[in-house]
Design a protein around this motif. Structure first.
Motif, PDB file in Angstrom:
ATOM      1  N   GLU A 195      -2.659  22.905   2.900  1.00 48.02           N
ATOM      2  CA  GLU A 195      -2.571  22.964   1.441  1.00 48.02           C
ATOM      3  C   GLU A 195      -1.501  21.992   0.990  1.00 48.02           C
ATOM      4  O   GLU A 195      -0.391  21.974   1.507  1.00 48.02           O
ATOM      5  CB  GLU A 195      -2.184  24.388   1.029  1.00 48.02           C
ATOM      6  CG  GLU A 195      -2.063  24.574  -0.451  1.00 48.02           C
ATOM      7  CD  GLU A 195      -1.420  25.915  -0.769  1.00 48.02           C
ATOM      8  OE1 GLU A 195      -0.911  26.049  -1.875  1.00 48.02           O
ATOM      9  OE2 GLU A 195      -1.420  26.800   0.098  1.00 48.02           O
ATOM     10  N   GLU A 221       7.210  19.257  -4.042  1.00 48.92           N
ATOM     11  CA  GLU A 221       8.280  18.700  -3.233  1.00 48.92           C
ATOM     12  C   GLU A 221       8.789  17.403  -3.841  1.00 48.92           C
ATOM     13  O   GLU A 221       9.971  17.141  -3.881  1.00 48.92           O
ATOM     14  CB  GLU A 221       7.793  18.441  -1.808  1.00 48.92           C
ATOM     15  CG  GLU A 221       7.384  19.688  -1.046  1.00 48.92           C
ATOM     16  CD  GLU A 221       8.557  20.621  -0.844  1.00 48.92           C
ATOM     17  OE1 GLU A 221       9.710  20.176  -0.987  1.00 48.92           O
ATOM     18  OE2 GLU A 221       8.313  21.811  -0.542  1.00 48.92           O
ATOM     19  N   HIS A 222       7.841  16.593  -4.325  1.00 52.59           N
ATOM     20  CA  HIS A 222       8.277  15.307  -4.829  1.00 52.59           C
ATOM     21  C   HIS A 222       9.049  15.441  -6.120  1.00 52.59           C
ATOM     22  O   HIS A 222      10.003  14.725  -6.350  1.00 52.59           O
ATOM     23  CB  HIS A 222       7.081  14.380  -4.999  1.00 52.59           C
ATOM     24  CG  HIS A 222       6.791  13.665  -3.733  1.00 52.59           C
ATOM     25  ND1 HIS A 222       7.419  12.495  -3.408  1.00 52.59           N
ATOM     26  CD2 HIS A 222       6.003  14.000  -2.705  1.00 52.59           C
ATOM     27  CE1 HIS A 222       7.007  12.108  -2.227  1.00 52.59           C
ATOM     28  NE2 HIS A 222       6.136  13.002  -1.764  1.00 52.59           N
ATOM     29  N   GLU A 258      10.935  17.798  -6.845  1.00 58.15           N
ATOM     30  CA  GLU A 258      12.279  18.265  -6.513  1.00 58.15           C
ATOM     31  C   GLU A 258      13.208  17.106  -6.205  1.00 58.15           C
ATOM     32  O   GLU A 258      14.374  17.118  -6.519  1.00 58.15           O
ATOM     33  CB  GLU A 258      12.230  19.162  -5.278  1.00 58.15           C
ATOM     34  CG  GLU A 258      11.974  20.605  -5.607  1.00 58.15           C
ATOM     35  CD  GLU A 258      11.856  21.412  -4.339  1.00 58.15           C
ATOM     36  OE1 GLU A 258      12.582  21.094  -3.382  1.00 58.15           O
ATOM     37  OE2 GLU A 258      11.046  22.337  -4.309  1.00 58.15           O
ATOM     38  N   HIS A 259      12.660  16.098  -5.507  1.00 55.25           N
ATOM     39  CA  HIS A 259      13.532  15.033  -5.044  1.00 55.25           C
ATOM     40  C   HIS A 259      13.506  13.834  -5.953  1.00 55.25           C
ATOM     41  O   HIS A 259      13.939  12.774  -5.600  1.00 55.25           O
ATOM     42  CB  HIS A 259      13.110  14.598  -3.649  1.00 55.25           C
ATOM     43  CG  HIS A 259      12.930  15.763  -2.752  1.00 55.25           C
ATOM     44  ND1 HIS A 259      13.793  16.816  -2.747  1.00 55.25           N
ATOM     45  CD2 HIS A 259      11.970  16.042  -1.852  1.00 55.25           C
ATOM     46  CE1 HIS A 259      13.372  17.702  -1.868  1.00 55.25           C
ATOM     47  NE2 HIS A 259      12.271  17.270  -1.322  1.00 55.25           N
ATOM     48  N   TYR A 276       0.864  -1.173   0.000  1.00 54.55           N
ATOM     49  CA  TYR A 276       0.000   0.000   0.000  1.00 54.55           C
ATOM     50  C   TYR A 276       0.899   1.221   0.000  1.00 54.55           C
ATOM     51  O   TYR A 276       1.914   1.231   0.680  1.00 54.55           O
ATOM     52  CB  TYR A 276      -0.883   0.034   1.246  1.00 54.55           C
ATOM     53  CG  TYR A 276      -1.779  -1.149   1.375  1.00 54.55           C
ATOM     54  CD1 TYR A 276      -2.870  -1.289   0.547  1.00 54.55           C
ATOM     55  CD2 TYR A 276      -1.519  -2.133   2.315  1.00 54.55           C
ATOM     56  CE1 TYR A 276      -3.693  -2.397   0.649  1.00 54.55           C
ATOM     57  CE2 TYR A 276      -2.347  -3.234   2.429  1.00 54.55           C
ATOM     58  CZ  TYR A 276      -3.435  -3.361   1.599  1.00 54.55           C
ATOM     59  OH  TYR A 276      -4.251  -4.435   1.702  1.00 54.55           O
ATOM     60  N   ASN A 300       2.305   4.456   1.261  1.00 56.65           N
ATOM     61  CA  ASN A 300       2.199   5.132   2.550  1.00 56.65           C
ATOM     62  C   ASN A 300       2.913   6.471   2.506  1.00 56.65           C
ATOM     63  O   ASN A 300       3.338   6.992   3.509  1.00 56.65           O
ATOM     64  CB  ASN A 300       2.761   4.269   3.678  1.00 56.65           C
ATOM     65  CG  ASN A 300       4.245   4.155   3.604  1.00 56.65           C
ATOM     66  OD1 ASN A 300       4.830   4.402   2.568  1.00 56.65           O
ATOM     67  ND2 ASN A 300       4.880   3.777   4.702  1.00 56.65           N
ATOM     68  N   ASP A 301       3.060   6.989   1.296  1.00 55.37           N
ATOM     69  CA  ASP A 301       3.689   8.302   1.205  1.00 55.37           C
ATOM     70  C   ASP A 301       2.686   9.356   1.615  1.00 55.37           C
ATOM     71  O   ASP A 301       1.792   9.718   0.855  1.00 55.37           O
ATOM     72  CB  ASP A 301       4.146   8.567  -0.232  1.00 55.37           C
ATOM     73  CG  ASP A 301       5.391   7.783  -0.550  1.00 55.37           C
ATOM     74  OD1 ASP A 301       6.128   7.481   0.400  1.00 55.37           O
ATOM     75  OD2 ASP A 301       5.623   7.473  -1.717  1.00 55.37           O
ATOM     76  N   ALA A 302       2.818   9.804   2.838  1.00 58.76           N
ATOM     77  CA  ALA A 302       1.938  10.879   3.269  1.00 58.76           C
ATOM     78  C   ALA A 302       2.337  12.128   2.519  1.00 58.76           C
ATOM     79  O   ALA A 302       3.520  12.428   2.367  1.00 58.76           O
ATOM     80  CB  ALA A 302       2.074  11.101   4.763  1.00 58.76           C
ATOM     81  N   PRO A 303       1.367  12.863   2.002  1.00 56.09           N
ATOM     82  CA  PRO A 303       1.741  14.080   1.281  1.00 56.09           C
ATOM     83  C   PRO A 303       2.368  15.085   2.240  1.00 56.09           C
ATOM     84  O   PRO A 303       2.002  15.158   3.408  1.00 56.09           O
ATOM     85  CB  PRO A 303       0.411  14.581   0.728  1.00 56.09           C
ATOM     86  CG  PRO A 303      -0.618  13.967   1.614  1.00 56.09           C
ATOM     87  CD  PRO A 303      -0.065  12.664   2.083  1.00 56.09           C
ATOM     88  N   GLN A 304       3.324  15.800   1.756  1.00 58.66           N
ATOM     89  CA  GLN A 304       3.878  16.876   2.560  1.00 58.66           C
ATOM     90  C   GLN A 304       2.814  17.955   2.651  1.00 58.66           C
ATOM     91  O   GLN A 304       2.279  18.409   1.647  1.00 58.66           O
ATOM     92  CB  GLN A 304       5.133  17.446   1.906  1.00 58.66           C
ATOM     93  CG  GLN A 304       6.220  16.432   1.741  1.00 58.66           C
ATOM     94  CD  GLN A 304       6.917  16.128   3.039  1.00 58.66           C
ATOM     95  OE1 GLN A 304       6.886  16.925   3.963  1.00 58.66           O
ATOM     96  NE2 GLN A 304       7.517  14.967   3.130  1.00 58.66           N
ATOM     97  N   VAL A 305       2.497  18.343   3.829  1.00 60.89           N
ATOM     98  CA  VAL A 305       1.377  19.249   4.023  1.00 60.89           C
ATOM     99  C   VAL A 305       1.903  20.590   4.480  1.00 60.89           C
ATOM    100  O   VAL A 305       2.750  20.674   5.360  1.00 60.89           O
ATOM    101  CB  VAL A 305       0.407  18.674   5.084  1.00 60.89           C
ATOM    102  CG1 VAL A 305      -0.684  19.677   5.371  1.00 60.89           C
ATOM    103  CG2 VAL A 305      -0.163  17.380   4.592  1.00 60.89           C
ATOM    104  N   LYS A 306       1.390  21.579   3.867  1.00 62.68           N
ATOM    105  CA  LYS A 306       1.775  22.926   4.283  1.00 62.68           C
ATOM    106  C   LYS A 306       0.741  23.380   5.293  1.00 62.68           C
ATOM    107  O   LYS A 306      -0.450  23.419   4.992  1.00 62.68           O
ATOM    108  CB  LYS A 306       1.769  23.848   3.074  1.00 62.68           C
ATOM    109  CG  LYS A 306       2.817  24.918   3.146  1.00 62.68           C
ATOM    110  CD  LYS A 306       2.908  25.627   1.804  1.00 62.68           C
ATOM    111  CE  LYS A 306       4.324  26.102   1.561  1.00 62.68           C
ATOM    112  NZ  LYS A 306       4.477  26.785   0.289  1.00 62.68           N
ATOM    113  N   TRP A 307       1.164  23.697   6.454  1.00 62.06           N
ATOM    114  CA  TRP A 307       0.242  24.025   7.528  1.00 62.06           C
ATOM    115  C   TRP A 307       0.337  25.523   7.749  1.00 62.06           C
ATOM    116  O   TRP A 307       1.369  26.026   8.128  1.00 62.06           O
ATOM    117  CB  TRP A 307       0.637  23.272   8.785  1.00 62.06           C
ATOM    118  CG  TRP A 307      -0.384  23.399   9.845  1.00 62.06           C
ATOM    119  CD1 TRP A 307      -0.279  24.132  10.987  1.00 62.06           C
ATOM    120  CD2 TRP A 307      -1.657  22.795   9.886  1.00 62.06           C
ATOM    121  NE1 TRP A 307      -1.396  24.015  11.727  1.00 62.06           N
ATOM    122  CE2 TRP A 307      -2.278  23.206  11.077  1.00 62.06           C
ATOM    123  CE3 TRP A 307      -2.356  21.954   9.017  1.00 62.06           C
ATOM    124  CZ2 TRP A 307      -3.557  22.796  11.426  1.00 62.06           C
ATOM    125  CZ3 TRP A 307      -3.620  21.563   9.383  1.00 62.06           C
ATOM    126  CH2 TRP A 307      -4.208  21.975  10.569  1.00 62.06           C
TER     127      TRP A 307
END
Lengths: 618, 402, 143
Positions: free
Chosen positions: C123, C129-130, C132-133, C107, C109-116
């Motif tokens: 958002e 981000e992805h 970029e890397h 499954y 499990n890449d949690a999205p990077q979240v802008k808080w």
């Protein structure tokens, strides 16, 4: 010690229990830093029996809430006064977490390996003490910091509220839940300390059993108790370090900012998103890699002890000695590769689910072999229905119930429905309480004379047994029904859901039964204390059993045996057809071919029970 | 011990002393202990979408790891020589080789310490590495806030909470008699103003990493410059022509430069004007409150010659230790694993050293009764060596190649 | 812990001496370490899988040297297999059993990077981000 060289097995230490002043000498040492394995064993026994009461009280708190939701809770309400005597959902969570923690880490594991392992291993294999006595003492004294840590965790931020499995992310992020602050740290420290204690014990037991057996005590002449202890020690030694390592990782996730179990980008309690990249599922794997074998750590020694007691009570050789040994080894081996069945609903890779399902179902085979062998042992026996026998039979029957319900959960499709319901709770209580604790109760009654030189009261023992048995089944059997009805575990108030409302009366019935069972344990404690002083005096061999421990004085002195015993046969030679006597001590030289062994303990092989005679005559 | 029965005539177990058997069993448990760590490392490595592999970023020094491997191997060799010497009853030689082992153990820890120091200096620490530019900015914001709060709490007396004290900084500066304290409070006020502007932009999500870096560098240079003509200018003061790539000049930012977007902005504050050497530059910021209440900030570069400046009071010195850390994607997982494995290995080294202390303390009285002790602690030491033999390639060489 | 050394002489402990030139072993180990470092130095010229295989093979060789000679396993009885074989199987088995779940990601499990932002709304900036890397991901050979 001057009489140590006399021919009779009764020795200089034999006079201990005849002098009223010295009778409690062994008991007095409980408060001292003794390195004698018997003292350490009794220290473990007393500690764990007290912890049993604590754990039971916590369970009654849980039961109260389930039977009388949100009504003022007696005792606990005063300890954690949130709203009058009502306890909060967090406090409820703490109650069941600590109930499991205390029962598993402070009662069942140490009572088997710590108490009976310590007391019985050297006596049963004919050694004077453990291989490393100081390590042995340390393993007991490491229990106390653990108890302190668990105790302290009650009082920090509402106690650890993550369940005894302590799954991250809830347990890894301090802000995650009310009970996961400092309490969780103390809880983890407690687990680590218990782990250190068990580790020292298990290395010690393995070394002792491998290397310190008396002459003639070959591996297949060892009592099944020793086999159980030995296999348990192996399980503990090789599974526990993984949990210790995982515990360190979880502590550092909480305290040092690492992220082994914390995924990135999680927003918890409005805090900043977590930084990391770890995987919470990893903890579940590492945790169950230990904690599933731990289930067998909590069972195998009891299996061994029950085998010994059943054979003695039925006056029959154990049915299928070697299959018993091999099935124990098979249980242990398979026990290492079934941990995933705790995680069927965790989002595990389905390929693993299949694998673990197959291995889990396979473990039913050796378990069934054992059950049939116990039944075969009882079959045609001449049992006296004493407390020991009753408890052993309860062990076997409750193990059958618990084992069968386990097969349901081994199947992934069924498990997905009943996972985390009360069906599971019923299952593991049938195995851990129904099987292990009845075995322990039997063992307490059986070896009490060897520990203290007096027998436990039979009437009280029977009262304790029947009340516990009735209370136990009244409490836990309905849990199967609750589980099938869909009642989840760990809900402070399941009746919020309309479909569970009609389960309230059944829960109230269970709570009443649980109180009965809790009350019955006071009978045990009273019997223990009463028999210590007023019990009927027991000789060396009150049960006319065969094991090596029964040729040592009751209680055995320092060094256990007057002379090193020599072993001529296995411990299950009851009712041998060629003998008039229905028991045949392991140390008794065979009549036909007397081996000229110098440290021969008994000069007269054909006399009535040697231990009985000499033990009570001096 | 007259009460202890004589030892059995027939030994039933293995032809080993209990202590050696116990040590081997214990080593078995230790294997499982490190299995959990190494297994965790392997599965998290493969499970992670990325891994920092550039040694300039991770500050992994292969020479240090290699040297430490050599050091441990040598110490393992010395232990085995000591064990042989014990068996040959040459206790002097045994003691000497144990002492050598001990020395090498210290050397190992020393090299390890140097490596750790490199990590600490560059904040390669678990939980402290920003993995996105936003995290880097939020982190520096947090550090600045911490500085402001702490300084306020220290300078403004009373038991009020910090956010109340912050409101009183300027009042306090007006009231205080102590000129030193007054200056500190004034500085604090200036830094707080800059910080608030920084924070507003972070919240409004308008700040790119490069701008933020420039902003922080300007903050470091924040000064009150008194000119010969009596004027006083507050702003980022650059006494010399800064290098072209000033913002990337920090050690911190080296690794980051590869990942960050370079973006041209119209913001005047980002680009210093081309000026001759030996020129003093000041970036002056002026806040104007517009009619609708919004605050607008305008920047302008003031170019001065050295002769114009009479006195410079550096305000930004207090925050000079606050940098934007380099962004290392997946760096936290790397740092977690690195410190976990090497840390527990180092603890095992310490335990091994403790075991060697006892025979060493015997000095010339070392005798045959210590033979088993030396053998068993030697076994333990070889195990510590074994762990490092695997940790070295796994940590230093393999990552990035599979 | 005094009893550890206490019960030494209790039984016949086979102390027959097996001559091993430990210094030679040590030199071999040093050469192995040198090879590991050389692998790293010349990593540009070797296929990556060969490099990993080579480095780990060298590590195993070193481990075997240490265990066989320094830890005297060559001269011990069969008990060494009884203790070490199950341990090795368990150790390898644990890693293999973890792999399907942790390393292979059945499954995602890449949690999205979240802008808080200010606690108001989140958002997603996962896309940027992805990308970029992405080069890092390719270094791993993808998942």
């Amino acid at each position: 010690m001057s009489s140590a060289t006399t021919t009779a097995p009764e020795s200089g230490h034999g006079h201990h229990h005849h002098n009223p002043e010295d009778r409690l000498a062994l008991l007095k040492q409980i408060w001292m830093f003794s390195t004698d394995h018997k003292v350490i064993g009794i220290q473990f026994l007393v500690t764990t029996l007290l912890m049993l009461m604590v754990g039971g009280a916590l369970a009654l708190g849980v039961r109260w809430q389930l039977a009388f939701p949100w009504e003022n809770m007696p005792f606990f309400g005063l300890l954690f006064p949130t709203e009058g005597g009502q306890i909060s959902p967090e406090a409820y969570t703490m109650l069941f977490t600590m109930h499991a923690t205390v029962m598993i880490f402070l009662v069942i594991i140490p009572v088997l390996a710590g108490a009976f392992g310590n007391f019985l291993i050297p006596l049963m294999i004919g050694a004077d003490d453990m291989a490393f006595p100081i390590l042995n003492a340390l393993s007991y004294w490491f229990m106390w910091p653990a108890i302190f840590c668990f105790g302290a965790s009650f009082f920090f931020g509402g106690g650890p509220g993550n369940g005894w499995t302590s799954y991250p992310v809830l347990s890894a992020v301090p802000e995650a839940a009310p009970g996961s602050g400092f309490a969780q740290f103390f809880w983890l420290m407690g687990v680590t300390l218990v782990g250190v204690s068990s580790m020292m014990g298990s290395v010690n037991y393995m070394t002792t059993i491998i290397n310190m057996r008396a002459p003639g005590m070959t591996l297949f002449r060892m009592p099944l108790t020793i086999w159980g202890m030995f296999i348990t020690a192996i399980l503990q030694a090789f599974a526990l370090p993984v949990l210790t390592a995982a515990g360190f990782m979880l502590v550092s996730d909480r305290m040092l900012g690492t992220c082994f179990f914390i995924p990135s980008g999680m927003v918890i309690n409005n805090a900043d998103p977590t930084v990391g990249g770890g995987q919470p599922l990893l903890w579940q794997h590492l945790f169950w890699f230990y904690s599933h074998p731990a289930v067998y750590i909590m069972l195998l020694p009891a299996m061994g002890m029950v085998s010994d007691m059943l054979a003695c009570c039925c006056r029959k050789p154990i049915f299928g000695y070697k299959p018993m040994v091999y099935s124990m080894a098979a249980i242990a081996g398979l026990g290492f590769i079934v941990w995933g069945h705790h995680m069927f609903t965790s989002g595990m890779n389905p390929a693993l689910g299949m694998t673990f399902m197959i291995s889990t179902v396979m473990i039913a085979l050796p378990s069934a072999v054992k059950v049939f062998n116990w039944i075969g042992t009882i079959w045609g026996g001449r049992p006296e229905f004493n407390t020991v026998f009753l408890n052993c039979v309860a062990f076997v029957s409750m193990f059958i119930v618990g084992g069968l319900s386990g097969i349901f959960m081994a199947a992934v499709p069924v498990d997905i429905y009943i996972h985390d319901t009360y069906f599971i709770v019923a299952h593991f209580h049938y195995v851990l309480f129904g099987a292990t604790l009845f075995g322990v109760f039997g063992a307490v009654h059986f070896w009490f004379p060897k520990m203290f030189g007096r027998r436990m009261d039979e009437t009280l023992g029977k009262w304790h047994f029947f009340l516990t048995f009735i209370g136990f089944n009244g409490t836990f059997f309905p849990m199967h029904l609750l589980g099938v009805a869909g009642m989840p575990r760990r809900y402070a108030d399941p009746y919020l859901h309309p479909y569970l409302e009609n389960l309230l009366p059944m829960n109230q019935f269970m709570t009443i039964c649980a109180c009965l069972m809790g009350f019955a344990q006071f009978i045990l404690l009273f019997n223990f204390a009463y028999s210590l002083f007023k019990g009927q005096k027991a000789g060396m061999n009150p049960w006319l059993a065969n094991g090596l421990e029964w040729v040592a004085p009751s209680p055995p002195g320092h060094g256990n045996f007057a002379a090193v015993p020599t072993v001529y046969r296995g411990p299950y030679e009851y009712s041998a057809p060629e003998r008039d006597d229905d028991h045949w001590l392991q140390t008794e030289p065979p009549k036909s071919s007397p081996v000229p062994e110098p440290p021969k303990p008994e000069p007269t092989p054909d006399s009535a029970p040697v231990g009985e005679d000499t033990g009570s005559s001096s | 011990m007259s009460h202890a029965p004589a030892k059995p005539a027939v030994h039933m177990g293995l032809p080993l002393p209990n202590s050696k058997l116990g040590m081997w069993l214990f080593l078995g448990t230790e294997i499982m202990f490190f299995t959990a760590f190494i297994g965790t490392y392997i599965v998290l490595y493969f499970g992670s979408p990325g891994w920092p592999t550039d040694n300039n970023i991770t500050h992994l020094k292969i020479w240090a790891g290699g040297t430490n491997t050599f050091v441990l191997l040598a110490s393992s060799y010395f232990v085995v020589v000591a064990h042989e010497a014990m068996a040959a009853k040459n206790y002097k030689k045994a003691w000497n080789f144990l002492a050598l082992t001990m020395t090498l153990a210290f050397l190992f820890l020393g090299i390890k310490g140097i490596e750790y120091k490199g990590k600490f200096d560059h904040h390669i620490l678990p939980g402290q590495i920003p993995e996105t530019s936003l995290q880097a900015i939020r982190q520096v914001e947090g550090k600045l806030e911490g500085y402001v709060n702490e300084t306020t709490d220290r300078l403004v007396p009373g038991d009020d909470p910090v956010h109340i004290k912050l409101l009183n900084v300027s009042t306090e500066a007006g009231e205080t008699k102590d000129p030193d304290k007054k200056r500190q409070l004034d500085d604090l006020g200036l830094i707080t103003a800059e910080f608030n502007r920084f924070r507003a932009e972070v919240s409004a999500n308008t700040l790119e990493l490069e701008e933020a870096q420039q902003r922080i560098e300007n903050l470091h240079h924040l000064a009150v410059v008194k000119l010969k003509d009596g004027r006083e200018i507050t702003g980022a003061y650059f006494p010399e022509e800064p290098p072209k790539d000033a913002h990337a000049g920090h050690g911190e930012a080296e690794g980051e430069a590869k990942h960050a977007h370079r973006r041209e902005t119209g913001d005047v504050s980002l680009h210093r004007p081309e000026v001759a050497k030996e020129t003093r530059l000041i970036l002056e910021s002026n806040s104007n409150t517009a009619e609708d209440g919004s605050v607008q900030v305008s920047h302008q570069w003031v170019v001065l010659s050295p002769g114009d400046v009479e006195e410079v009071h550096h305000v930004g010195e207090g925050v000079e230790h606050i940098h934007i850390q380099s962004v290392i994607p997946y760096g936290n997982l790397f740092a977690s694993m690195y410190f976990l494995m090497t840390g527990f290995h180092a603890i095992h080294v310490l335990v091994g050293m403790t075991l060697f202390v006892f025979p060493l303390l015997r000095g010339s009285r070392l005798d045959a009764s210590w033979a088993d002790w030396v053998e068993n602690s030697g076994l333990y030491w070889h195990f510590v060596d074994l762990v490092w033999i695997f940790l070295f390639p796994l940590l230093y060489i393999v990552p990035g190649n599979i | 812990m005094s009893e550890i050394s206490h019960d030494t002489g209790s039984h016949a402990h086979d102390d027959t001496h097996h001559y091993v030139n430990y210094f030679l072993i040590f030199i071999a180990l040093c050469i192995c370490t040198g090879i590991s470092v050389l692998f790293d130095v010349f990593k540009g010229g070797i296929p990556k899988s060969a490099l990993v295989f080579g480095v780990m093979a060298v590590a195993v060789a070193k481990a075997l040297f240490v265990m066989t000679y320094f830890m005297h396993l060559k001269f011990e009885g069969a008990w060494k297999f009884i203790i070490l074989a199950p341990t090795a199987i368990l150790a390898v088995g644990l890693m293999i059993a973890l792999a399907p779940d942790m390393a292979m990601h059945y499954y995602t499990n890449d949690a999205p990077q979240v802008k808080w932002v200010g606690g108001e709304h989140a958002e997603e900036v996962a896309e940027t981000e992805h990308s970029e890397h992405s080069e890092h991901q390719h270094e791993h050979g993808g998942h």
